[in-house]
Enzyme design. Structure first.
Site, PDB file in Angstrom:
ATOM      1  N   HIS A 141      -0.987   5.207   1.959  1.00  0.00           N
ATOM      2  CA  HIS A 141      -1.855   4.253   1.264  1.00  0.00           C
ATOM      3  C   HIS A 141      -1.324   2.835   1.416  1.00  0.00           C
ATOM      4  CE1 HIS A 141      -2.780   8.110  -0.739  1.00  0.00           C
ATOM      5  NE2 HIS A 141      -3.954   7.573  -1.039  1.00  0.00           N
ATOM      6  N   SER A 157      -4.166  11.538   1.933  1.00  0.00           N
ATOM      7  CA  SER A 157      -4.304  11.496   0.479  1.00  0.00           C
ATOM      8  C   SER A 157      -4.673  12.882  -0.051  1.00  0.00           C
ATOM      9  CB  SER A 157      -5.325  10.414   0.086  1.00  0.00           C
ATOM     10  OG  SER A 157      -5.250  10.155  -1.297  1.00  0.00           O
ATOM     11  N   GLU A 166       4.433  10.469   0.726  1.00  0.00           N
ATOM     12  CA  GLU A 166       3.944   9.187   0.213  1.00  0.00           C
ATOM     13  C   GLU A 166       3.084   9.488  -0.995  1.00  0.00           C
ATOM     14  OE1 GLU A 166       0.509   7.603   0.613  1.00  0.00           O
ATOM     15  OE2 GLU A 166      -0.238   9.629   0.908  1.00  0.00           O
TER      16      GLU A 166
END
Length: 307
Positions: free
Chosen positions: A277, A116, A212
């Site tokens: 995620h 992330s 992502e």
């Protein structure tokens, strides 16, 4: 793009430091994550400011200086074998310029895990330290605490990396084919935000790019991908692996955008590869030579992620 230095795998009793370079960490989730690490016969130590909160900005785990100091101290501690991020959120870009990269390089290679917002650190560790890192579940994350698939894939990568040299995602080809290159990537919005900084690599040329994101409207994903295309950052990329798009728009719309923006690259593209995620996220090593087979949805590493 060259392969990077592989850190040593972990052994029972290894000391692992948990740091919070981004957002605030819920204490109960941190404690649950520490229990998981102890269950793996690891010796977790928590950096001093992991549970801090910023005085003004509630989305930060304490001050920039304290978050940077925690990461640097953990990395430069010779008794620490691995540094695991507690969670993502936002904040790495505010603290990354406060790190002493010369001191961190002198400390030698060790294992680094996160995803992330931690994407900015993956890029910096590759660019500044020449080091393989692991894009995987974080110590206070729900997936790390509760999901057996996520736990076991990370654990195997850390302790027995030769057992997970082939990562079988169950994903399908958006653009079929095979490609060889060096893995890199992470959260799409962070890669776009990192453009032009001293810590980011100049392009993904020669790479197998993993992408992502989470909680983004499709027009924002379009903007990030278009920015990477316009900047020439995707020129020469060898293949693309697409992970999760959790809490984005309905997947058919996101998928259409991915085809529109990436289908013209002329390289294999695989979707739904199962990292990022999502529930049961796989651990993807960055900085290792590998072969992508989009048709079978597999990534095969030329060598184990860790020595």
């Amino acid at each position: 793009m060259k392969e990077l230095v592989r850190p040593s795998r972990l052994a029972p009793g290894a000391r692992v430091a948990v740091v919070a370079p981004s957002g605030p960490v819920p204490e109960e989730r941190l404690q649950a994550g520490l229990d998981v690490l102890r269950g793996w016969d690891l010796d977790p130590v928590v950096a001093p400011h992991v549970l801090d909160r910023h005085d003004e900005f509630p989305y930060l785990a304490g001050s920039d200086a304290d978050r940077a100091a925690d990461l640097q101290a953990a990395w430069c501690d010779p008794s620490v074998d691995a540094v695991l991020c507690a969670r993502g959120g936002y904040g790495v870009q505010r603290m990354i310029d406060l790190l002493d990269w010369e001191a961190m390089r002198a400390a030698g290679p060790k294992v680094f895990v996160g995803f992330s917002d931690i994407t900015a650190l993956h890029e910096a560790f590759a660019n500044r330290l020449g080091l393989v890192t692991l894009h995987g579940p974080m110590a206070a994350g729900i997936d790390f605490i509760k999901n057996a698939r996520a736990q076991e894939h990370l654990r195997a990568t850390l302790f027995a990396p030769e057992t997970v040299r082939t990562i079988a995602s169950g994903g399908t080809a958006l653009v079929p084919g095979r490609a060889q290159g060096v893995t890199l990537g992470g959260c799409l919005c962070l890669l776009a935000a990192d453009l032009g900084t001293p810590h980011a690599r100049p392009s993904a040329r020669g790479g197998l790019l993993c992408l992502e994101d989470v909680g983004e409207e499709t027009y924002r994903l379009d903007r990030y991908l278009t920015q990477l295309l316009r900047a020439g950052w995707l020129d020469g990329v060898r293949g693309v692996l697409l992970g999760s798009w959790q809490d984005c728009d309905p997947y058919p719309l996101v998928r259409a955008l991915l085809v529109d923006r990436l289908g013209g690259l002329g390289v294999p593209v695989v979707e739904e590869f199962g990292f990022g995620h999502c529930e049961g996220a796989l651990t993807i090593p960055f900085g290792v030579a590998a072969e992508l087979d989009a048709g079978s949805g597999t990534l095969t590493l030329a060598e184990p992620a860790l020595r």
